[in-house]
Design an enzyme around this catalytic site. Structure first.
Site, PDB file in Angstrom:
ATOM      1  N   GLY A 161       0.701  -1.198  -0.703  1.00  0.00           N
ATOM      2  CA  GLY A 161       0.191   0.076   0.120  1.00  0.00           C
ATOM      3  C   GLY A 161       0.912   1.519   0.089  1.00  0.00           C
ATOM      4  N   SER A 162      -0.113   2.324   0.847  1.00  0.00           N
ATOM      5  CA  SER A 162       1.134   3.550   0.199  1.00  0.00           C
ATOM      6  C   SER A 162       2.598   3.493   1.469  1.00  0.00           C
ATOM      7  CB  SER A 162       0.258   5.034   1.409  1.00  0.00           C
ATOM      8  OG  SER A 162      -0.866   4.843   1.012  1.00  0.00           O
ATOM      9  N   ALA A 163       2.281   2.911   2.434  1.00  0.00           N
ATOM     10  CA  ALA A 163       4.503   2.642   2.548  1.00  0.00           C
ATOM     11  C   ALA A 163       5.016   2.874   1.465  1.00  0.00           C
ATOM     12  CB  ALA A 163       4.046   1.321   3.108  1.00  0.00           C
TER      13      ALA A 163
ATOM     14  N   LYS B 288       5.153   4.028  -1.243  1.00  0.00           N
ATOM     15  CA  LYS B 288       5.490   5.601  -2.095  1.00  0.00           C
ATOM     16  C   LYS B 288       6.768   6.241  -1.876  1.00  0.00           C
ATOM     17  CE  LYS B 288       0.061   6.445  -1.881  1.00  0.00           C
ATOM     18  NZ  LYS B 288      -0.740   7.330  -1.164  1.00  0.00           N
TER      19      LYS B 288
END
Length: 492
Positions: free
Chosen positions: A215-217, A219
């Site tokens: 997920g956003s980790a 990014k």
């Protein structure tokens, strides 16, 4: 008569030659295969015929050996088995071994030739010495904080010392007691069946062997690629990426959970986790450079050992632009182990240099003589420039101070983090995984003491309650506080 005696003597000589040839065949040519034959009990009897060496945490053994007075004489015992199971693994007279018990079996079991003192007496080369000891890098306070933080929920925590690669905590939850598998008989087979048929999979080492959509980790990886490639030169400048973002070549638009993401800067996108900006930047960077950056962090590496084997984290090397956009925000088929995401955080914390993660500090004989020491070494090559790492650190600090990672803040320390809420399942119907990756530096220290990754897959929580900032960040905070306390004590 003389002729008959000669024939008899010749026949006896042939029998003697055949006997000698058979002895050579059995004891020489086929000796190794016979030693390894499943029907040969002698290696197993020999292996469990003496106490096994211990695995140490903070100088104290977390394993032992129990004399059963049976044919397979010594069984393995474990101190606080569930706490250290992801580190030790198990060694079973029935089911083999895993973890450090497997990776360092030669040292622990006494068969490693380096354990034997120099001898000129012609001792048998396969003779066993007393089992040696394996000294781990795990620190008890960090390990306990991680285990207590998960509270039996499905998930994992990995903490790394960025400057050395030493793994300070390695927890998988729910866990199990390896001691129930040590011996033989109905008790052991029942325990094996019970552990392998429960939905919670307690024997699965989620920290090393389970990969999740990050997920956003993820990014942070995309941001590193954007900065290193020159797609982003100023982290405060507008990126020109609209919200919602049309996925290239499709009629689908990617939305945001956060407000204000239209044409947002990279700094804002990391602080508030804008999907649109990061997906668009991944497409601008391009597949080749995104793959190259991910692989510098450790993705797509099936050979990683710590020394236990680690499942490969995946960033696909062949994708269409719309798939690349989703992969750049940690979705599509991008997957990562908790260890991998701790490596991402550690590389940023260490100025762009990623140290090879290691769980074993050194091995020694039963008397304490050093046998081997695992060296500090760099993983592949520099992941990113010091300037890029500096910018990422500043943005991660902003996530904790002003953005989604506020629950990871520690008084008196600088903390940088990145939250993640990863969708999964058919049509994203599964409950999201909560991620938080972070690093922490004491106020009076020159470099971060710890980098951490936490993932929680909590099937019983309400969807609204699952977020990296809300669920995973407090666990990371507790682990980092424990590591900082040890770091201060060491420098004091």
């Amino acid at each position: 008569m003389t002729r008959q005696i000669r024939h008899t003597a010749a026949f006896c000589l042939l029998l003697l030659v055949a006997l000698l040839a058979n002895a050579v065949r059995v004891q020489g040519v086929e000796a190794e295969s016979l030693d390894k034959h499943p029907g040969n009990p002698r290696p197993t009897v020999d292996r469990f015929g003496r106490p096994r060496g211990n695995i140490l945490v903070d100088g104290s053994p977390v394993t032992g050996s129990r004399d059963t007075h049976q044919r397979l004489r010594y069984e393995r015992t474990y101190t606080q088995g569930p706490l250290y199971a992801p580190v030790t693994g198990y060694v079973s007279q029935t089911y083999g071994s895993t973890g450090i018990e497997n990776a360092e079996d030669g040292i622990l079991g006494g068969s490693d030739p380096r354990l034997a003192p120099l001898s000129f007496s012609g001792d048998h080369p396969h003779a066993r010495s007393a089992g040696g000891q394996v000294v781990t890098t795990i620190e008890k306070p960090a390990q306990r904080a991680a285990y207590a933080g998960l509270k039996g929920r499905r998930g994992a925590v990995v903490a790394i010392e960025p400057a050395s690669g030493r793994i300070l905590a390695l927890v998988s939850s729910p866990s199990y007691d390896p001691g129930v598998l040590s011996g033989t008989g109905r008790r052991v087979t029942d325990a094996w069946s019970r552990l392998n048929h429960t939905d919670t999979q307690p024997m699965l080492n989620r920290a090393l062997r389970q990969s999740y959509p990050p997920g956003s980790a993820f990014k942070i990886v995309t941001a590193a690629a954007a900065l290193e490639s020159g797609v982003v030169k100023d982290v405060d400048a507008p990126t020109g990426i609209p919200a919602p973002y049309p996925l290239p070549g499709t009629d689908t638009s990617l939305p945001n959970e956060a407000d204000g993401c239209g044409n947002a800067s990279l700094k804002y996108a990391i602080t508030w986790s804008c999907n649109t900006v990061m997906a668009g930047l991944g497409v601008k960077v391009g597949l080749a450079k995104m793959v190259g950056t991910a692989e510098k962090f450790g993705f797509n590496d099936p050979s990683l050992r710590i020394p236990s084997p680690v499942a490969a984290s995946r960033f696909d090397q062949h994708m269409s632009p719309d798939q690349l956009a989703l992969s750049s925000i940690g979705q599509y088929d991008t997957t990562a182990t908790p260890l991998q995401m701790a490596m991402v955080s550690a590389a940023v914390a260490n100025g762009g240099v990623l140290r090879y993660p290691r769980l074993v500090d050194h091995t020694e004989t039963a008397s304490g003589r050093l046998v081997s020491r695992d060296p500090d070494r760099t993983y592949n090559k520099r992941v990113m420039s010091p300037a890029t790492a500096r910018k990422l650190r500043q943005m991660m600090v902003n996530v904790v101070r002003a953005g989604t990672g506020g629950k990871g803040a520690i008084k008196g320390a600088t903390v940088g983090g990145k939250t993640g809420t990863a969708q999964h399942g058919v049509h994203n119907a599964g409950l999201p995984y909560a991620w938080f990756i972070a690093w922490a530096q004491a106020k009076d220290a020159t470099s971060p003491a710890v980098a951490v990754a936490v993932v929680v897959e909590d099937a019983e929580a309400d969807r609204a309650d699952i977020s990296g900032g809300g669920v995973a960040a407090p666990i990371a905070k507790a682990v980092m506080k424990a590591a900082l306390a040890r770091d201060r004590a060491g420098r004091g």
